[in-house]
Write a protein that holds these residues in place. Structure first.
Motif, PDB file in Angstrom:
ATOM      1  N   THR A  21       5.841  15.674  13.366  1.00 20.92           N
ATOM      2  CA  THR A  21       6.347  15.057  12.133  1.00 20.92           C
ATOM      3  C   THR A  21       5.315  14.053  11.622  1.00 20.92           C
ATOM      4  O   THR A  21       4.389  13.683  12.332  1.00 20.92           O
ATOM      5  CB  THR A  21       7.673  14.319  12.397  1.00 20.92           C
ATOM      6  N   ILE A  22       5.518  13.629  10.396  1.00 19.47           N
ATOM      7  CA  ILE A  22       4.614  12.639   9.808  1.00 19.47           C
ATOM      8  C   ILE A  22       4.666  11.347  10.603  1.00 19.47           C
ATOM      9  O   ILE A  22       3.647  10.695  10.833  1.00 19.47           O
ATOM     10  CB  ILE A  22       4.973  12.397   8.318  1.00 19.47           C
ATOM     11  N   ILE A  26      -3.066   4.655   3.781  1.00 18.98           N
ATOM     12  CA  ILE A  26      -2.120   5.236   2.816  1.00 18.98           C
ATOM     13  C   ILE A  26      -1.369   4.129   2.091  1.00 18.98           C
ATOM     14  O   ILE A  26      -1.229   4.150   0.853  1.00 18.98           O
ATOM     15  CB  ILE A  26      -1.146   6.208   3.529  1.00 18.98           C
ATOM     16  N   ASN A  27      -0.873   3.157   2.839  1.00 18.00           N
ATOM     17  CA  ASN A  27      -0.136   2.051   2.214  1.00 18.00           C
ATOM     18  C   ASN A  27      -1.038   1.258   1.282  1.00 18.00           C
ATOM     19  O   ASN A  27      -0.604   0.826   0.207  1.00 18.00           O
ATOM     20  CB  ASN A  27       0.477   1.146   3.279  1.00 18.00           C
ATOM     21  N   ASP A  28      -2.293   1.061   1.660  1.00 14.64           N
ATOM     22  CA  ASP A  28      -3.239   0.348   0.801  1.00 14.64           C
ATOM     23  C   ASP A  28      -3.504   1.141  -0.474  1.00 14.64           C
ATOM     24  O   ASP A  28      -3.556   0.561  -1.574  1.00 14.64           O
ATOM     25  CB  ASP A  28      -4.553   0.117   1.568  1.00 14.64           C
ATOM     26  N   ASP A  29      -3.650   2.473  -0.363  1.00 12.04           N
ATOM     27  CA  ASP A  29      -3.858   3.317  -1.544  1.00 12.04           C
ATOM     28  C   ASP A  29      -2.655   3.254  -2.488  1.00 12.04           C
ATOM     29  O   ASP A  29      -2.806   3.177  -3.707  1.00 12.04           O
ATOM     30  CB  ASP A  29      -4.124   4.772  -1.131  1.00 12.04           C
ATOM     31  N   PRO A  78      -2.489   4.852  13.537  1.00 19.09           N
ATOM     32  CA  PRO A  78      -1.976   3.750  12.703  1.00 19.09           C
ATOM     33  C   PRO A  78      -2.929   3.368  11.563  1.00 19.09           C
ATOM     34  O   PRO A  78      -2.495   2.887  10.529  1.00 19.09           O
ATOM     35  CB  PRO A  78      -1.792   2.595  13.682  1.00 19.09           C
ATOM     36  N   GLU A  79      -4.204   3.617  11.726  1.00 24.24           N
ATOM     37  CA  GLU A  79      -5.158   3.293  10.652  1.00 24.24           C
ATOM     38  C   GLU A  79      -4.911   4.161   9.422  1.00 24.24           C
ATOM     39  O   GLU A  79      -5.141   3.724   8.295  1.00 24.24           O
ATOM     40  CB  GLU A  79      -6.614   3.424  11.139  1.00 24.24           C
ATOM     41  N   TRP A  80      -4.428   5.388   9.616  1.00 30.09           N
ATOM     42  CA  TRP A  80      -4.109   6.249   8.487  1.00 30.09           C
ATOM     43  C   TRP A  80      -2.950   5.655   7.690  1.00 30.09           C
ATOM     44  O   TRP A  80      -2.948   5.687   6.466  1.00 30.09           O
ATOM     45  CB  TRP A  80      -3.732   7.652   8.945  1.00 30.09           C
ATOM     46  N   GLU A  81      -1.962   5.128   8.413  1.00 28.21           N
ATOM     47  CA  GLU A  81      -0.808   4.535   7.726  1.00 28.21           C
ATOM     48  C   GLU A  81      -1.265   3.337   6.897  1.00 28.21           C
ATOM     49  O   GLU A  81      -0.835   3.164   5.751  1.00 28.21           O
ATOM     50  CB  GLU A  81       0.253   4.118   8.743  1.00 28.21           C
TER      51      GLU A  81
END
Length: 158
Positions: free
Chosen positions: A131-132, A146-149, A140-143
């Motif tokens: 799952t995502i 994504i949140n920063d984007d 966690p760096e991807w999260e």
């Protein structure tokens, strides 16, 4: 007689042919036949050269010339070339073995690292069950990216 002339090294052309690339096998075969030919020639020669019969020339040539020639011939010395290359070759071989051992140790460390990575990959959930949330928990760096984007309104374009 021939054994006294051997250098002390026997070439195993069969073993050499196994490690030589295919494009060099013809050259190796030519070297092998040349070596065999030279070895046969060397083995056909007598251990010591045939002695010259200077007395048989005494009635045909000036005795002073015969005497001088005989004296010169008997004073000839065939010095053996000293072997200075073997020690250098042994030192180079030792150095190359040390380099090879260091490479083996480095490769073993890399293999252990890669086996650890492989174990991590095998321990993951199958892709069908992933799952995502599982991916973001693992990365966690991807999260954060994504949140920063999303926060800065940066949308990827396709």
């Amino acid at each position: 007689m021939a054994a006294a002339r051997q250098i002390g090294r026997v070439f195993n052309y069969g073993a050499l042919a196994e490690i030589v690339p295919n494009e060099l096998k013809a050259e190796l075969s030519a070297l092998r036949s040349k070596h065999s030919s030279l070895k046969e020639t060397l083995n056909s020669l007598p251990e010591k050269p045939v002695a010259i019969d200077f007395a048989s020339y005494s009635g045909k040539i000036n005795p002073a010339v015969i005497s001088a020639t005989q004296k010169s011939y008997q004073s000839l010395v065939y010095p053996r070339t000293p072997d200075t290359f073997s020690s250098e070759l042994a030192a180079l071989k030792k150095k190359q073995l040390e380099v090879a051992e260091a490479e083996i140790k480095a490769a073993d460390v890399e293999i252990a690292r890669l086996n650890g990575e492989l174990a991590k990959i095998h321990a993951r959930k199958p892709l069908e069950e992933l799952t995502i949330e599982d991916v973001l928990a693992d990365k966690p760096e991807w999260e954060r990216e994504i949140n920063d984007d999303i926060k800065n309104h940066r949308w990827p374009t396709i």
